[in-house]
Design an enzyme around this catalytic site. Structure first.
Site, PDB file in Angstrom:
ATOM      1  N   ASP A  44       0.812  -1.225   0.061  1.00  0.00           N
ATOM      2  CA  ASP A  44      -0.025  -0.018   0.017  1.00  0.00           C
ATOM      3  C   ASP A  44       0.916   1.437  -0.312  1.00  0.00           C
ATOM      4  OD1 ASP A  44      -2.283  -1.412   0.044  1.00  0.00           O
ATOM      5  OD2 ASP A  44      -2.850  -0.919   2.120  1.00  0.00           O
ATOM      6  N   LYS A  66      -4.374   2.743  -2.324  1.00  0.00           N
ATOM      7  CA  LYS A  66      -5.755   3.177  -2.397  1.00  0.00           C
ATOM      8  C   LYS A  66      -5.968   4.670  -1.895  1.00  0.00           C
ATOM      9  CE  LYS A  66      -8.696   0.019  -0.890  1.00  0.00           C
ATOM     10  NZ  LYS A  66      -7.691  -0.610  -0.090  1.00  0.00           N
ATOM     11  N   MET A 180      -7.940   9.530   8.669  1.00  0.00           N
ATOM     12  CA  MET A 180      -8.592   9.935   7.704  1.00  0.00           C
ATOM     13  C   MET A 180      -9.621  11.032   7.569  1.00  0.00           C
ATOM     14  SD  MET A 180      -9.361   6.245   5.851  1.00  0.00           S
ATOM     15  CE  MET A 180     -10.106   5.594   7.481  1.00  0.00           C
TER      16      MET A 180
HETATM   17  N1  SAH Z   1      -3.961   0.731   8.827  1.00  0.00           N
HETATM   18  C1  SAH Z   1      -3.514   2.082   9.118  1.00  0.00           C
HETATM   19  C2  SAH Z   1      -4.598   3.102   8.845  1.00  0.00           C
HETATM   20  C3  SAH Z   1      -4.908   2.949   7.359  1.00  0.00           C
HETATM   21  S1  SAH Z   1      -5.971   4.382   7.072  1.00  0.00           S
HETATM   22  C4  SAH Z   1      -2.995   1.923  10.601  1.00  0.00           C
HETATM   23  O1  SAH Z   1      -3.357   0.938  11.227  1.00  0.00           O
HETATM   24  O2  SAH Z   1      -2.386   2.932  10.839  1.00  0.00           O
HETATM   25  C5  SAH Z   1      -4.935   5.774   6.766  1.00  0.00           C
HETATM   26  C6  SAH Z   1      -4.926   7.005   7.656  1.00  0.00           C
HETATM   27  O3  SAH Z   1      -4.071   6.436   8.732  1.00  0.00           O
HETATM   28  C7  SAH Z   1      -4.246   8.070   7.305  1.00  0.00           C
HETATM   29  O4  SAH Z   1      -5.406   9.166   6.801  1.00  0.00           O
HETATM   30  C8  SAH Z   1      -4.116   8.712   8.626  1.00  0.00           C
HETATM   31  O5  SAH Z   1      -5.120   9.309   9.435  1.00  0.00           O
HETATM   32  C9  SAH Z   1      -3.518   7.708   9.599  1.00  0.00           C
HETATM   33  N2  SAH Z   1      -2.151   7.445   9.360  1.00  0.00           N
HETATM   34  C10 SAH Z   1      -1.356   6.477   8.880  1.00  0.00           C
HETATM   35  N3  SAH Z   1       0.064   6.514   9.053  1.00  0.00           N
HETATM   36  C11 SAH Z   1      -0.014   7.738   9.645  1.00  0.00           C
HETATM   37  C12 SAH Z   1       1.259   8.366   9.979  1.00  0.00           C
HETATM   38  N4  SAH Z   1       2.472   7.893   9.962  1.00  0.00           N
HETATM   39  N5  SAH Z   1       1.138   9.669  10.737  1.00  0.00           N
HETATM   40  C13 SAH Z   1      -0.360  10.167  10.789  1.00  0.00           C
HETATM   41  N6  SAH Z   1      -1.346   9.493  10.649  1.00  0.00           N
HETATM   42  C14 SAH Z   1      -1.337   8.438   9.866  1.00  0.00           C
END
Ligand code: SAH
Length: 267
Positions: A44, A66, A180
């Protein structure tokens, strides 16, 4: 012959693996082992590029991100189909996702599709983005800050019927983390305050946590949208609303000091 054919069809496996929040060394040991064992990698957008180098040199690497709210992106059904096909061909597939595969990562849906197709799979957890807030000085369950934390998707426009969040319930919690949600930040803050949360409640937007570009903007429920806008905050970012954000002010200096000492910086 039929038996051989069936055995061949079932020889593959899919690993649904969490890559962690950003820094490549925040992947778990087990996740790294599965990544190194796989001969096909489906990854991803939020996966640290350095991690792709950990796969076998001969492993095929396919991007199925995505980002951008599913615009022009690989649709979920196609990803499921691809995993199933590859496993039927006997491949060991690593489906590598940012954070944890099961936290806003569709890991559950992918596991269901694999189970329905009779494909062996394993789910390997990862550090979800919200848990990386601790390293930015926002300890989500600080005892002085409250007894709960909610992980919420801010993906849907609060004004659209797709958004089924119970704002009154969220406004009563001591700490709420939105994934998100950046593009809807102003509306999210307004909903929380209309639902009874004090406009003085601490709030933060945390961008690219654990990466070298990490940035955190703090404020209150009343002004966080303007502050994030002024700072030009961009996805991927979390919105945090609640008392734990106050800790950052007390901890930020100490964390910066610790990072600048040579022993801590390359641990
Ligand atoms: N599965 C992932 C989340 C995916 S949804 C998890 O467990 O973290 C994608 C969202 O995750 C982004 O829009 C943001 O809100 C958050 N996100 C992912 N990585 C991030 C990071 N390094 N810093 C801040 N927000 C993050």
């Amino acid at each position: 012959m039929a038996g051989d054919f069936l055995a061949m069809r079932c020889a593959g496996i899919v690993y649904l693996v969490g890559a962690g929040p950003g820094a490549p060394d925040l992947i778990t040991v087990r996740a790294l082992k599965r990544l190194q064992a796989a001969d096909f990698l489906l990854y991803d957008a939020l996966v640290a590029p350095e991690l792709l180098d950990e796969a076998r040199p001969d492993a095929e690497r396919v991007y199925v991100g995505k980002r951008g709210y599913c615009v022009g992106a690989t649709v979920q059904g196609e990803i499921n189909e691809l995993m199933i096909q590859l496993a039927h061909q006997g491949r060991a597939v690593c489906r590598l996702k940012g954070g944890d595969p099961s936290v806003f990562g569709r890991g559950g849906e992918e596991a269901e599709a694999l189970a329905a197709a009779g494909i062996p799979f394993e789910i390997v957890p990862g550090i979800t983005a919200a848990l990386a807030l601790g390293s930015a000085g926002i300890p989500l369950t600080h005892r002085a800050a409250g007894q709960s934390v909610a992980l919420v998707t801010g993906h849907f426009d609060p004004e659209s019927p797709d958004c089924t969040l119970d704002w009154n319930a969220l406004a009563r919690l001591t700490c709420v983390v939105f994934y998100m949600g950046l593009r809807h930040l102003a509306k999210i803050a307004a909903r929380m305050s209309d639902a009874g949360m004090s406009p003085e409640t601490s709030a933060a937007v945390a961008e690219r946590l654990t990466s070298p570009d990490e940035r955190v903007v703090t404020g209150t429920l009343a002004d966080i949208a303007a502050r994030a806008d002024d700072a030009g905050m961009r996805a991927p970012a979390l919105i945090v609303i609640g008392e734990p954000v106050r800790c950052r002010e007390r901890l930020a200096l100490a964390i910066a000091d610790a990072l600048s000492t040579p022993s801590a910086s390359d641990a």
